[in-house]
Design a protein around this motif. Structure first.
Motif, PDB file in Angstrom:
ATOM      1  N   LEU A  48     -61.271 -36.436  23.497  1.00 31.61           N
ATOM      2  CA  LEU A  48     -61.178 -37.815  23.009  1.00 31.61           C
ATOM      3  C   LEU A  48     -60.465 -38.716  24.000  1.00 31.61           C
ATOM      4  CD1 LEU A  48     -60.353 -37.473  19.213  1.00 31.61           C
ATOM      5  CD2 LEU A  48     -62.387 -38.500  20.230  1.00 31.61           C
ATOM      6  N   CYS A  52     -62.268 -41.832  25.182  1.00 29.02           N
ATOM      7  CA  CYS A  52     -61.742 -43.089  24.668  1.00 29.02           C
ATOM      8  C   CYS A  52     -60.805 -43.791  25.641  1.00 29.02           C
ATOM      9  CB  CYS A  52     -61.007 -42.851  23.352  1.00 29.02           C
ATOM     10  SG  CYS A  52     -62.021 -42.046  22.104  1.00 29.02           S
ATOM     11  N   LYS A  59     -64.922 -44.981  19.638  1.00 28.93           N
ATOM     12  CA  LYS A  59     -65.231 -43.783  18.871  1.00 28.93           C
ATOM     13  C   LYS A  59     -66.091 -42.839  19.702  1.00 28.93           C
ATOM     14  CE  LYS A  59     -65.397 -46.549  14.698  1.00 28.93           C
ATOM     15  NZ  LYS A  59     -66.284 -47.172  13.732  1.00 28.93           N
ATOM     16  N   ALA A  60     -65.824 -41.538  19.557  1.00 29.07           N
ATOM     17  CA  ALA A  60     -66.637 -40.506  20.204  1.00 29.07           C
ATOM     18  C   ALA A  60     -67.415 -39.766  19.121  1.00 29.07           C
ATOM     19  CB  ALA A  60     -65.751 -39.536  20.973  1.00 29.07           C
ATOM     20  N   ILE A  65     -68.426 -34.107  21.098  1.00 26.31           N
ATOM     21  CA  ILE A  65     -67.214 -33.285  21.175  1.00 26.31           C
ATOM     22  C   ILE A  65     -67.581 -31.814  20.988  1.00 26.31           C
ATOM     23  CG2 ILE A  65     -65.007 -32.760  20.050  1.00 26.31           C
ATOM     24  CD1 ILE A  65     -64.895 -35.807  19.386  1.00 26.31           C
ATOM     25  N   VAL A  89     -56.015 -38.356  14.630  1.00 25.38           N
ATOM     26  CA  VAL A  89     -57.390 -38.850  14.766  1.00 25.38           C
ATOM     27  C   VAL A  89     -57.837 -39.414  13.427  1.00 25.38           C
ATOM     28  CG1 VAL A  89     -58.005 -37.146  16.547  1.00 25.38           C
ATOM     29  CG2 VAL A  89     -58.556 -36.677  14.150  1.00 25.38           C
ATOM     30  N   LEU A 103     -65.228 -39.729  15.828  1.00 26.58           N
ATOM     31  CA  LEU A 103     -63.780 -39.508  15.827  1.00 26.58           C
ATOM     32  C   LEU A 103     -63.131 -40.565  16.686  1.00 26.58           C
ATOM     33  CD1 LEU A 103     -62.767 -35.787  16.374  1.00 26.58           C
ATOM     34  CD2 LEU A 103     -62.507 -37.184  14.349  1.00 26.58           C
ATOM     35  N   LEU A 105     -59.230 -41.563  18.346  1.00 24.30           N
ATOM     36  CA  LEU A 105     -57.835 -41.233  18.605  1.00 24.30           C
ATOM     37  C   LEU A 105     -56.967 -42.351  18.038  1.00 24.30           C
ATOM     38  CD1 LEU A 105     -56.549 -38.911  20.215  1.00 24.30           C
ATOM     39  CD2 LEU A 105     -56.694 -40.328  22.237  1.00 24.30           C
TER      40      LEU A 105
END
Length: 141
Positions: A48, A52, A59-60, A65, A89, A103, A105
């Protein structure tokens, strides 16, 4: 280039396993003791953090991931749940594809990740730059 003998290949494999085991055990122990993070949790924060960076609100995709992780989908989901409960997160559903999850951070997640990066790097340098050191390192129980 000629392939090594079976003994050479087996010896190299055994050494690789020892380095991996010693390194991952120390990473797990150091990250837990100093930053209250497991190795898998740190790896999610690392992915992340790369995705990020300093961009607040970026957002990822969970699928991205998952592609970078060594965990099964269910193990990754449990890891993310622990990170989410710790406030590191947040999850968000995709507006245009209900199957996709994102997700993000949090500020405290970024802070914990930044604090843990030097510990992570120090263990990697210790084990991966001096092969003799990793052979001498104690294994975790």
């Amino acid at each position: 280039m000629e392939a090594g003998t079976d003994v050479d290949v087996c010896t190299k494999w055994s050494e690789t396993l020892r380095v991996y085991h010693n390194t991952s055990c120390e990473l797990e122990n150091e990250l837990q003791a100093k930053h209250d993070l497991g190795l898998s949790e740190f790896e999610v924060l690392l992915i992340l953090g790369r995705a990020c960076g300093e961009q607040a609100g970026y957002k990822a995709r969970m699928k991205d991931i998952e592609a970078e992780m060594y965990l099964s989908q269910s193990a990754l989901s449990r890891t993310v749940t622990r990170l989410e409960k710790a406030g590191l997160v947040t999850r968000a559903a995709c507006d245009f594809d209900r199957r996709a999850n994102f997700l993000m951070l949090t500020p405290s997640g970024l802070e914990r990740f930044e604090a843990a990066k030097p510990t992570h790097r120090a263990v990697l340098v210790k084990h991966l730059t001096d092969p003799a050191a990793s052979a001498r390192a104690e294994t975790c129980a």
